[in-house]
Write a protein that holds these residues in place. Structure first.
Motif, PDB file in Angstrom:
ATOM      1  N   LYS A  39       0.754  -1.257  -0.163  1.00 19.96           N
ATOM      2  CA  LYS A  39       0.133   0.072   0.077  1.00 19.96           C
ATOM      3  C   LYS A  39       0.937   1.303   0.047  1.00 19.96           C
ATOM      4  CE  LYS A  39      -3.479   2.282   2.875  1.00 19.96           C
ATOM      5  NZ  LYS A  39      -4.503   2.301   3.962  1.00 19.96           N
ATOM      6  N   ASP A  72     -10.150   2.047  16.066  1.00 19.38           N
ATOM      7  CA  ASP A  72      -9.764   1.609  14.761  1.00 19.38           C
ATOM      8  C   ASP A  72      -9.236   2.855  14.053  1.00 19.38           C
ATOM      9  OD1 ASP A  72     -10.363  -0.731  14.861  1.00 19.38           O
ATOM     10  OD2 ASP A  72     -12.405  -0.719  14.391  1.00 19.38           O
ATOM     11  N   ARG A  73      -9.736   3.937  14.380  1.00 24.50           N
ATOM     12  CA  ARG A  73      -9.323   5.346  13.629  1.00 24.50           C
ATOM     13  C   ARG A  73      -9.438   6.490  14.602  1.00 24.50           C
ATOM     14  NH1 ARG A  73      -8.455   4.954   8.061  1.00 24.50           N
ATOM     15  NH2 ARG A  73      -8.882   2.890   7.200  1.00 24.50           N
ATOM     16  N   VAL A 104       0.174   4.498  11.862  1.00 23.15           N
ATOM     17  CA  VAL A 104      -0.340   3.335  12.208  1.00 23.15           C
ATOM     18  C   VAL A 104       0.349   2.728  13.460  1.00 23.15           C
ATOM     19  CG1 VAL A 104      -1.141   1.095  11.347  1.00 23.15           C
ATOM     20  CG2 VAL A 104      -0.744   2.705   9.883  1.00 23.15           C
ATOM     21  N   ARG A 117       1.699  -7.144   7.331  1.00 19.58           N
ATOM     22  CA  ARG A 117       0.508  -7.027   7.081  1.00 19.58           C
ATOM     23  C   ARG A 117      -0.144  -5.510   7.136  1.00 19.58           C
ATOM     24  NH1 ARG A 117       0.507 -10.782  11.439  1.00 19.58           N
ATOM     25  NH2 ARG A 117       0.382 -12.795  10.688  1.00 19.58           N
ATOM     26  N   VAL A 118       0.542  -4.653   7.928  1.00 20.39           N
ATOM     27  CA  VAL A 118       0.180  -3.192   7.748  1.00 20.39           C
ATOM     28  C   VAL A 118       0.524  -2.561   6.343  1.00 20.39           C
ATOM     29  CG1 VAL A 118       0.881  -0.991   8.653  1.00 20.39           C
ATOM     30  CG2 VAL A 118       0.524  -2.954  10.213  1.00 20.39           C
ATOM     31  N   GLY A 143      -1.778  -3.083   3.656  1.00 22.10           N
ATOM     32  CA  GLY A 143      -2.919  -2.429   3.641  1.00 22.10           C
ATOM     33  C   GLY A 143      -3.827  -3.174   4.745  1.00 22.10           C
ATOM     34  N   GLU A 144      -3.505  -4.149   5.271  1.00 21.36           N
ATOM     35  CA  GLU A 144      -4.657  -5.010   6.172  1.00 21.36           C
ATOM     36  C   GLU A 144      -4.883  -4.028   7.367  1.00 21.36           C
ATOM     37  OE1 GLU A 144      -4.544  -9.157   8.975  1.00 21.36           O
ATOM     38  OE2 GLU A 144      -3.557  -9.168   6.921  1.00 21.36           O
ATOM     39  N   GLU A 145      -6.031  -4.004   7.793  1.00 22.63           N
ATOM     40  CA  GLU A 145      -6.528  -3.241   9.046  1.00 22.63           C
ATOM     41  C   GLU A 145      -6.296  -3.636  10.379  1.00 22.63           C
ATOM     42  OE1 GLU A 145     -10.281  -1.295   8.249  1.00 22.63           O
ATOM     43  OE2 GLU A 145      -9.884  -0.531   6.542  1.00 22.63           O
ATOM     44  N   ILE A 146      -5.171  -3.468  10.879  1.00 24.82           N
ATOM     45  CA  ILE A 146      -5.030  -3.819  11.947  1.00 24.82           C
ATOM     46  C   ILE A 146      -4.336  -2.986  12.987  1.00 24.82           C
ATOM     47  CG2 ILE A 146      -4.136  -6.469  11.601  1.00 24.82           C
ATOM     48  CD1 ILE A 146      -1.386  -5.423  11.818  1.00 24.82           C
ATOM     49  N   THR A 157      -4.394   0.763  15.130  1.00 19.73           N
ATOM     50  CA  THR A 157      -4.999   1.861  14.951  1.00 19.73           C
ATOM     51  C   THR A 157      -4.237   2.827  14.061  1.00 19.73           C
ATOM     52  OG1 THR A 157      -5.724   1.561  17.492  1.00 19.73           O
ATOM     53  CG2 THR A 157      -5.961   3.975  16.318  1.00 19.73           C
ATOM     54  N   VAL A 158      -5.262   3.415  13.181  1.00 12.72           N
ATOM     55  CA  VAL A 158      -4.804   4.715  12.175  1.00 12.72           C
ATOM     56  C   VAL A 158      -4.988   5.922  12.779  1.00 12.72           C
ATOM     57  CG1 VAL A 158      -4.843   5.460   9.915  1.00 12.72           C
ATOM     58  CG2 VAL A 158      -5.277   3.158  10.264  1.00 12.72           C
TER      59      VAL A 158
END
Length: 241
Positions: free
Chosen positions: A6, A184-185, A215, A227-228, A231-234, A236-237
């Motif tokens: 990403k 998560d965000r 992240v 994973r990050v 683009g995997e959503e793990i 907090t962004v």
């Protein structure tokens, strides 16, 4: 999931404690090797990787200051400790065949290049991993602030903040407060307003002003860095205002 990254250029922020493993102090060669293998994984995806490493496994300037030591002296000691961590990480990466350069904000030509922005970018373009050591070269600034500053200077797309004791940003310390909620965000403004211990306020403000996303994720699970980057959503962004 696609195997396409990403991000093209990232800064990985490692705490000193992450290098110490369960012992909590010093450098654990197995942990360093595990982190190096994970960095190699993303370098193999043609991601340009810069690393900022802390020194909490060896020395904390703030602790020295609280013991009565002159704050500037204590902070300079912390900067030198980051160089030790950087050299250990460089050695481990190069044992895996990953070209690596250490750039130090405090000049010590026998062991590291001086930090020069254009040279750092050139190394990254040549797919070398660049490790930024000795903080900003100034006392009173944390390695979090170093990561934010260097990310702005080299135009990194994101700061990957690898934590060894938490897997994201929570509303309170999850070890103390069972009701703590994981985000998560979240925005930098909310981080600052709520006093969340993600980065210090100087680093958070610098990221917010320069629109650099962050992240926050756990490094204890092997493979999370990749994973990050994919683009995997793990974790907090943190971004924006």
């Amino acid at each position: 999931m696609s195997n396409e990254a990403k991000y093209k250029r990232v800064i990985l922020k490692l705490s000193g404690e992450a290098l110490a493993g369960d012992v909590g102090f010093g450098i654990d060669p197995k942990i360093i090797l595990s982190i190096s293998e994970q960095i190699k994984e993303i370098a193999d995806l043609n991601v340009e990787v810069a690393v900022v490493v802390g020194a909490g496994n060896i020395w904390r300037g703030k602790t020295g200051s609280e013991m009565g030591m002159d704050r500037a002296t204590a902070d300079y000691m912390g900067m030198l400790a980051t160089v030790m961590n950087a050299l250990a990480l460089q050695d481990s990466l190069e044992s895996l065949g990953v070209g690596t350069r250490v750039q130090s904000s405090i000049e010590m030509r026998q062991v590291a290049e001086p930090y020069i922005r254009r040279r750092a970018i050139r190394h990254l373009e040549k797919k070398r991993v660049v490790i930024f050591a000795a903080g900003t070269g100034n006392p009173y600034f944390s390695t979090d602030t170093t990561a934010a500053l260097r990310a702005a200077e080299i135009e990194a797309e994101v700061i990957l903040m690898a934590k060894n004791n938490v897997d994201g940003v929570y509303s309170a310390d999850p070890k103390v407060d069972e009701a703590a909620v994981k985000y998560d965000r979240i925005s930098y403004l909310d981080v600052l307003n709520e006093g969340l211990a993600v980065m210090d306020s100087t680093a958070s403000s610098l990221c917010m002003d320069n629109d650099i996303p962050l992240v926050v994720f756990s490094i204890t699970e092997i493979g999370n860095i990749k994973r990050v980057v994919l683009g995997e959503e793990i974790g907090t962004v943190v971004r924006g205002k």
